[in-house]
Design a protein around this motif. Structure first.
Motif, PDB file in Angstrom:
ATOM      1  N   ALA A 177       0.837  -1.206   0.000  1.00  0.00           N
ATOM      2  CA  ALA A 177       0.000   0.000   0.000  1.00  0.00           C
ATOM      3  C   ALA A 177       0.872   1.256   0.000  1.00  0.00           C
ATOM      4  O   ALA A 177       0.624   2.202  -0.754  1.00  0.00           O
ATOM      5  CB  ALA A 177      -0.933  -0.005   1.203  1.00  0.00           C
TER       6      ALA A 177
ATOM      7  N   PRO B  92      -4.722   3.190  -0.830  1.00  0.00           N
ATOM      8  CA  PRO B  92      -5.116   3.038   0.571  1.00  0.00           C
ATOM      9  C   PRO B  92      -5.023   1.574   1.014  1.00  0.00           C
ATOM     10  O   PRO B  92      -5.263   0.661   0.227  1.00  0.00           O
ATOM     11  CB  PRO B  92      -6.552   3.545   0.610  1.00  0.00           C
ATOM     12  CG  PRO B  92      -7.044   3.427  -0.796  1.00  0.00           C
ATOM     13  CD  PRO B  92      -5.835   3.598  -1.685  1.00  0.00           C
TER      14      PRO B  92
ATOM     15  N   THR C 193      -6.455  -1.473   2.494  1.00  0.00           N
ATOM     16  CA  THR C 193      -7.823  -1.959   2.623  1.00  0.00           C
ATOM     17  C   THR C 193      -7.865  -3.068   3.656  1.00  0.00           C
ATOM     18  O   THR C 193      -6.835  -3.562   4.099  1.00  0.00           O
ATOM     19  CB  THR C 193      -8.348  -2.491   1.276  1.00  0.00           C
ATOM     20  OG1 THR C 193      -7.484  -3.551   0.844  1.00  0.00           O
ATOM     21  CG2 THR C 193      -8.364  -1.394   0.229  1.00  0.00           C
TER      22      THR C 193
END
Length: 113
Positions: free
Chosen positions: A92, A98, A100
């Motif tokens: 990420a 983002p 997750t």
């Protein structure tokens, strides 16, 4: 004029200040292929144990632990194709996407040139 290259001798000429290769010696087109599949994992140690001990894939173990987002393990799948397992937080951070929730879907496919 001639020059040595990886495939032998290559003929070329400068015409009006521009380099021209002999027509039958143009470089071969790049042959795209997937060379690296990266899976984002929650637990790097556990993933290494699974792919190394469970599936028997060869690896040099975890490397890059000295870097903030560098810890990764590579496994040889076949010539010119590797599997990498990398912590989800690192993938990420590297991609700028983002982080997750857990589950499937976190991976990256690379064509290295």
């Amino acid at each position: 004029m001639h020059r040595r290259c990886g495939t032998g001798i290559q003929s070329y000429a400068f015409i009006h200040g521009k380099l021209h290769l002999h027509p039958d010696q143009y470089p071969l087109p790049m042959r795209p292929h997937i060379s690296l599949i990266t899976l984002a994992v929650e637990d790097l140690q556990r993933a290494v144990a699974f792919y190394r001990d469970g599936l028997g894939l060869p690896t040099n173990g975890i490397m890059g632990t000295e870097f903030e987002i560098g810890a990764v393990a590579f496994f040889d799948l076949q010539p010119n194709l590797k599997l990498a397992v990398w912590p989800r937080t690192s993938l990420a951070a590297d991609t700028g996407l983002p982080l997750t929730g857990g589950g499937t879907g976190s991976f990256s496919i690379a064509h290295n040139v």
